[in-house]
Design a protein around this motif. Structure first.
Motif, PDB file in Angstrom:
ATOM      1  N   GLU A  50       1.655  53.188  17.919  1.00  0.00           N
ATOM      2  CA  GLU A  50       2.566  54.334  18.082  1.00  0.00           C
ATOM      3  C   GLU A  50       3.220  54.742  16.756  1.00  0.00           C
ATOM      4  N   ASP A  51       3.076  53.872  15.708  1.00  0.00           N
ATOM      5  CA  ASP A  51       3.641  54.226  14.410  1.00  0.00           C
ATOM      6  C   ASP A  51       2.692  55.082  13.563  1.00  0.00           C
ATOM      7  N   VAL A  52       1.460  55.237  14.029  1.00  0.00           N
ATOM      8  CA  VAL A  52       0.480  55.988  13.247  1.00  0.00           C
ATOM      9  C   VAL A  52       0.941  57.430  13.105  1.00  0.00           C
ATOM     10  N   GLN A  53       0.880  57.943  11.905  1.00  0.00           N
ATOM     11  CA  GLN A  53       1.332  59.309  11.637  1.00  0.00           C
ATOM     12  C   GLN A  53       0.508  60.320  12.425  1.00  0.00           C
ATOM     13  N   GLU A  54       1.183  61.392  12.805  1.00  0.00           N
ATOM     14  CA  GLU A  54       0.464  62.460  13.498  1.00  0.00           C
ATOM     15  C   GLU A  54      -0.460  63.154  12.508  1.00  0.00           C
ATOM     16  N   PHE A  55      -1.655  63.347  12.907  1.00  0.00           N
ATOM     17  CA  PHE A  55      -2.672  63.905  11.999  1.00  0.00           C
ATOM     18  C   PHE A  55      -3.077  65.292  12.472  1.00  0.00           C
ATOM     19  N   ASP A  56      -3.050  66.254  11.561  1.00  0.00           N
ATOM     20  CA  ASP A  56      -3.379  67.638  11.896  1.00  0.00           C
ATOM     21  C   ASP A  56      -4.743  67.993  11.296  1.00  0.00           C
TER      22      ASP A  56
ATOM     23  N   GLY B 276     -16.212  74.739   8.364  1.00  0.00           N
ATOM     24  CA  GLY B 276     -15.375  73.891   7.527  1.00  0.00           C
ATOM     25  C   GLY B 276     -14.222  73.237   8.250  1.00  0.00           C
ATOM     26  N   ASN B 277     -14.140  73.418   9.576  1.00  0.00           N
ATOM     27  CA  ASN B 277     -13.043  72.826  10.338  1.00  0.00           C
ATOM     28  C   ASN B 277     -13.324  71.355  10.631  1.00  0.00           C
ATOM     29  N   LEU B 278     -12.322  70.520  10.436  1.00  0.00           N
ATOM     30  CA  LEU B 278     -12.467  69.097  10.725  1.00  0.00           C
ATOM     31  C   LEU B 278     -12.528  68.888  12.239  1.00  0.00           C
ATOM     32  N   GLN B 279     -13.557  68.199  12.691  1.00  0.00           N
ATOM     33  CA  GLN B 279     -13.764  68.012  14.119  1.00  0.00           C
ATOM     34  C   GLN B 279     -13.438  66.598  14.587  1.00  0.00           C
ATOM     35  N   SER B 280     -13.703  65.599  13.770  1.00  0.00           N
ATOM     36  CA  SER B 280     -13.429  64.233  14.197  1.00  0.00           C
ATOM     37  C   SER B 280     -13.206  63.326  12.990  1.00  0.00           C
ATOM     38  N   THR B 281     -12.372  62.295  13.202  1.00  0.00           N
ATOM     39  CA  THR B 281     -12.072  61.314  12.140  1.00  0.00           C
ATOM     40  C   THR B 281     -12.168  59.916  12.754  1.00  0.00           C
ATOM     41  N   PRO B 282     -13.377  59.429  13.041  1.00  0.00           N
ATOM     42  CA  PRO B 282     -13.532  58.159  13.757  1.00  0.00           C
ATOM     43  C   PRO B 282     -12.738  57.011  13.120  1.00  0.00           C
ATOM     44  N   LYS B 283     -11.824  56.454  13.880  1.00  0.00           N
ATOM     45  CA  LYS B 283     -11.063  55.256  13.512  1.00  0.00           C
ATOM     46  C   LYS B 283     -10.157  55.436  12.294  1.00  0.00           C
ATOM     47  N   SER B 284     -10.016  56.662  11.795  1.00  0.00           N
ATOM     48  CA  SER B 284      -9.173  56.838  10.615  1.00  0.00           C
ATOM     49  C   SER B 284      -7.705  56.930  10.973  1.00  0.00           C
ATOM     50  N   PHE B 285      -7.381  57.633  12.070  1.00  0.00           N
ATOM     51  CA  PHE B 285      -5.978  57.865  12.385  1.00  0.00           C
ATOM     52  C   PHE B 285      -5.653  57.600  13.854  1.00  0.00           C
ATOM     53  N   GLU B 286      -6.597  57.041  14.569  1.00  0.00           N
ATOM     54  CA  GLU B 286      -6.351  56.850  15.985  1.00  0.00           C
ATOM     55  C   GLU B 286      -5.583  55.565  16.291  1.00  0.00           C
ATOM     56  N   GLU B 287      -5.731  54.542  15.450  1.00  0.00           N
ATOM     57  CA  GLU B 287      -5.101  53.263  15.745  1.00  0.00           C
ATOM     58  C   GLU B 287      -4.791  52.527  14.445  1.00  0.00           C
TER      59      GLU B 287
END
Length: 377
Positions: free
Chosen positions: A144-150, A123-134
């Protein structure tokens, strides 16, 4: 005097000899009760999910609906069975398609098809393609304003899982009672049997026009058997039968005049046992076949339920005797469907506000008491 109107009804009495010993009819026929049951019954108690043998390899999974929620029941890479809501942590999309226990799927990971968020089998999140990287498509933000994603805070929502032998149960409550407390002596009795050595052989699914509690009540007693199940009672000594009642579990013990010849029979000699585990699961130990079965009594709405009947034998390649046994079992189901639909036709008129149970219907009384306690909680 029979209780014909609501002004005469009371909560289910703790003493079966009192007049108000059955669940008032309003709890069967009012639609808002079904909505309450989703919260107070199916979200609080252990609900049977399926058989562990159907997902024997890591990555195999099936889905199971409980109330409004659909769960993914999966065997992890560590061999343990886990259950998650079939909902992506991103925007709530359903991830995998409906997958019955009898036709499990297999995957190395769980991927949401919407934005390809991908989770491992724990159930661990492994990847979020293009959701929070840019933020290239948002003119108001720089990368650089994109929120840090945990990722650790965005895993799948897991639910409690436990088992009785190969029988897997789930619980949606935050802090549920232990399964061993709900199952009581049933857990030790079933775990003493080689249930895991038997193979799934047949599933029969039926949709019945009736409230689920009517069928559950009918299953829990056999006062109606002499008049309505003539073929099934052949060779059964009904007078020697015993109805055993425990906290959340009751058993109907039947004595057979003849026994199956197979020395590997799963049940006790000359005995059949029909276990009911509150709220909607049964385990059926037949006296005339070397095998066992389970029923799931799943409500669809106030007026309908689905009966899922599974049969397990030593070999999934059935003998003609075993096929005949299943045909007889099916006949028994259909006879019961006719009975409960007839009762439902009467109940939903609202004419009878509260029934009265006889002294030998103490298993039904237990079922109605548990329902009343759940509604009052």
């Amino acid at each position: 005097m029979t209780q014909w109107n609501d002004s005469q009804t009371q909560e289910v009495s703790s003493d079966i000899t009192e007049k108000s010993n059955a669940l008032p009819a309003k709890y069967f026929i009012e639609p808002e009760i079904f909505e309450m049951e989703k919260e107070k019954v199916f979200s609080q108690y252990w609900i049977y999910a399926g058989h562990a043998n159907s997902i024997s390899e890591p990555g195999q999974f099936f889905t199971r609906n409980v109330g409004n929620r659909q769960l993914i029941v999966v065997r992890g890479h560590d061999g343990e069975i886990k259950a998650f809501d079939n909902v992506c942590a991103h925007r709530g999309s359903k991830m995998v398609e409906d997958t019955p226990m009898t036709e499990p799927e297999e995957a190395n990971r769980i991927r949401c098809p919407y934005h390809l968020w991908t989770y491992d089998l724990e159930g661990n999140l492994q990847s979020t393609p293009k959701s929070f990287e840019e933020a290239s498509l948002n003119p108001d933000l720089d990368d650089e304003d994109v929120q840090e994603f945990d990722c650790k805070e965005n895993g799948l929502n897991d639910v409690h899982v436990d088992s009785i032998g190969p029988l897997v149960f789930v619980n949606l409550a935050d802090d549920p009672m232990p399964l061993s407390d709900q199952a009581g002596v049933m857990k030790d009795r079933l775990e003493a049997l080689p249930l895991g050595e038997y193979e799934h052989a047949c599933r029969i699914v039926s949709e019945v026009e009736c409230n689920w509690k009517v069928f559950a009540s009918n299953y829990s007693e056999c006062d109606h058997c002499q008049a309505n199940h003539q073929d099934w009672i052949k060779g059964i000594s009904l007078d020697e039968s015993e109805l055993e009642v425990n906290d959340y579990h009751w058993v109907l013990h039947y004595t057979h005049e003849e026994d199956v010849e197979d020395e590997m029979r799963i049940h006790d000699e000359h005995e059949a046992q029909f276990h009911y585990l509150w709220p909607n699961f049964t385990v059926n130990m037949y006296g005339t076949a070397d095998g066992y079965g389970t029923y799931i009594i799943d409500p669809i709405d106030t007026d309908r339920f689905q009966l899922i009947a599974d049969y397990y034998f030593r070999d999934s390649d059935l003998s003609e005797e075993e096929r005949e046994f299943i045909r007889t079992s099916r006949q028994l189901q259909e006879e019961d469907f006719e009975l409960v639909e007839r009762q439902w036709d009467g109940l939903k008129t609202g004419a009878l506000a509260q029934a009265q149970l006889g002294p030998n219907e103490h298993t039904v009384h237990k079922f109605h008491r548990l329902a009343q306690d759940a509604y009052n909680s």
